[in-house]
Scaffold this motif. Structure first.
Motif, PDB file in Angstrom:
ATOM      1  N   CYS A  20       0.838  -1.206   0.000  1.00  0.00           N
ATOM      2  CA  CYS A  20       0.000   0.000   0.000  1.00  0.00           C
ATOM      3  C   CYS A  20       0.868   1.250   0.000  1.00  0.00           C
ATOM      4  N   ALA A  23       2.140   1.740  -3.375  1.00  0.00           N
ATOM      5  CA  ALA A  23       1.079   2.219  -4.265  1.00  0.00           C
ATOM      6  C   ALA A  23       0.818   3.706  -4.060  1.00  0.00           C
ATOM      7  N   VAL A  24       0.853   4.158  -2.806  1.00  0.00           N
ATOM      8  CA  VAL A  24       0.674   5.585  -2.515  1.00  0.00           C
ATOM      9  C   VAL A  24       1.805   6.383  -3.160  1.00  0.00           C
ATOM     10  N   ARG A  26       3.630   5.552  -5.766  1.00  0.00           N
ATOM     11  CA  ARG A  26       3.433   5.527  -7.230  1.00  0.00           C
ATOM     12  C   ARG A  26       2.344   6.506  -7.649  1.00  0.00           C
ATOM     13  N   THR A  27       1.268   6.562  -6.881  1.00  0.00           N
ATOM     14  CA  THR A  27       0.159   7.464  -7.211  1.00  0.00           C
ATOM     15  C   THR A  27       0.613   8.919  -7.166  1.00  0.00           C
ATOM     16  N   ARG A  30       2.770   9.745 -10.103  1.00  0.00           N
ATOM     17  CA  ARG A  30       2.023   9.931 -11.366  1.00  0.00           C
ATOM     18  C   ARG A  30       1.551  11.377 -11.497  1.00  0.00           C
ATOM     19  N   ALA A  60      -6.193  12.070  -6.439  1.00  0.00           N
ATOM     20  CA  ALA A  60      -5.541  10.910  -7.046  1.00  0.00           C
ATOM     21  C   ALA A  60      -5.494   9.742  -6.069  1.00  0.00           C
ATOM     22  N   LEU A  61      -5.185  10.033  -4.807  1.00  0.00           N
ATOM     23  CA  LEU A  61      -5.130   8.972  -3.799  1.00  0.00           C
ATOM     24  C   LEU A  61      -6.516   8.397  -3.529  1.00  0.00           C
ATOM     25  N   LYS A  63      -8.945   8.185  -5.747  1.00  0.00           N
ATOM     26  CA  LYS A  63      -9.226   7.320  -6.900  1.00  0.00           C
ATOM     27  C   LYS A  63      -8.481   5.990  -6.780  1.00  0.00           C
ATOM     28  N   ALA A  64      -7.335   6.006  -6.101  1.00  0.00           N
ATOM     29  CA  ALA A  64      -6.550   4.785  -5.913  1.00  0.00           C
ATOM     30  C   ALA A  64      -7.077   3.943  -4.750  1.00  0.00           C
ATOM     31  N   GLY A  65      -8.093   4.431  -4.041  1.00  0.00           N
ATOM     32  CA  GLY A  65      -8.726   3.645  -2.996  1.00  0.00           C
ATOM     33  C   GLY A  65      -8.363   4.017  -1.569  1.00  0.00           C
ATOM     34  N   TYR A  66      -7.731   5.163  -1.392  1.00  0.00           N
ATOM     35  CA  TYR A  66      -7.333   5.611  -0.051  1.00  0.00           C
ATOM     36  C   TYR A  66      -8.128   6.852   0.318  1.00  0.00           C
TER      37      TYR A  66
END
Length: 73
Positions: A20, A23-24, A26-27, A30, A60-61, A63-66
């Protein structure tokens, strides 16, 4: 270009593992590939040095599920 960079501190809920945290990172990258991202998963905080706006990163975070909210220092 550094004069436009800002230090942001965000609370990010939902980071449960190192994957996770990655992923944060990477988000955020981006949104701003030049951002310096430091994740503290245990504290649910992310420190970011970036040209991007806090709202843009939070969206953005999300949209990534956080769940991300800007914090004051």
């Amino acid at each position: 270009m550094d004069e436009t960079r800002a230090d942001l501190l965000m609370r990010v809920e939902g980071m449960t593992c190192d994957g996770c945290a990655a992923a944060v990172t990477r988000t955020v990258k981006r949104v701003d590939p030049a951002a310096d991202v430091r994740v503290d998963r245990d504290a649910a905080r992310v420190a970011i040095r970036t040209d991007a706006q806090a709202l843009t990163i939070a969206e953005a975070l999300t949209k990534a599920g956080y769940t991300a909210t800007a914090m004051t220092g």
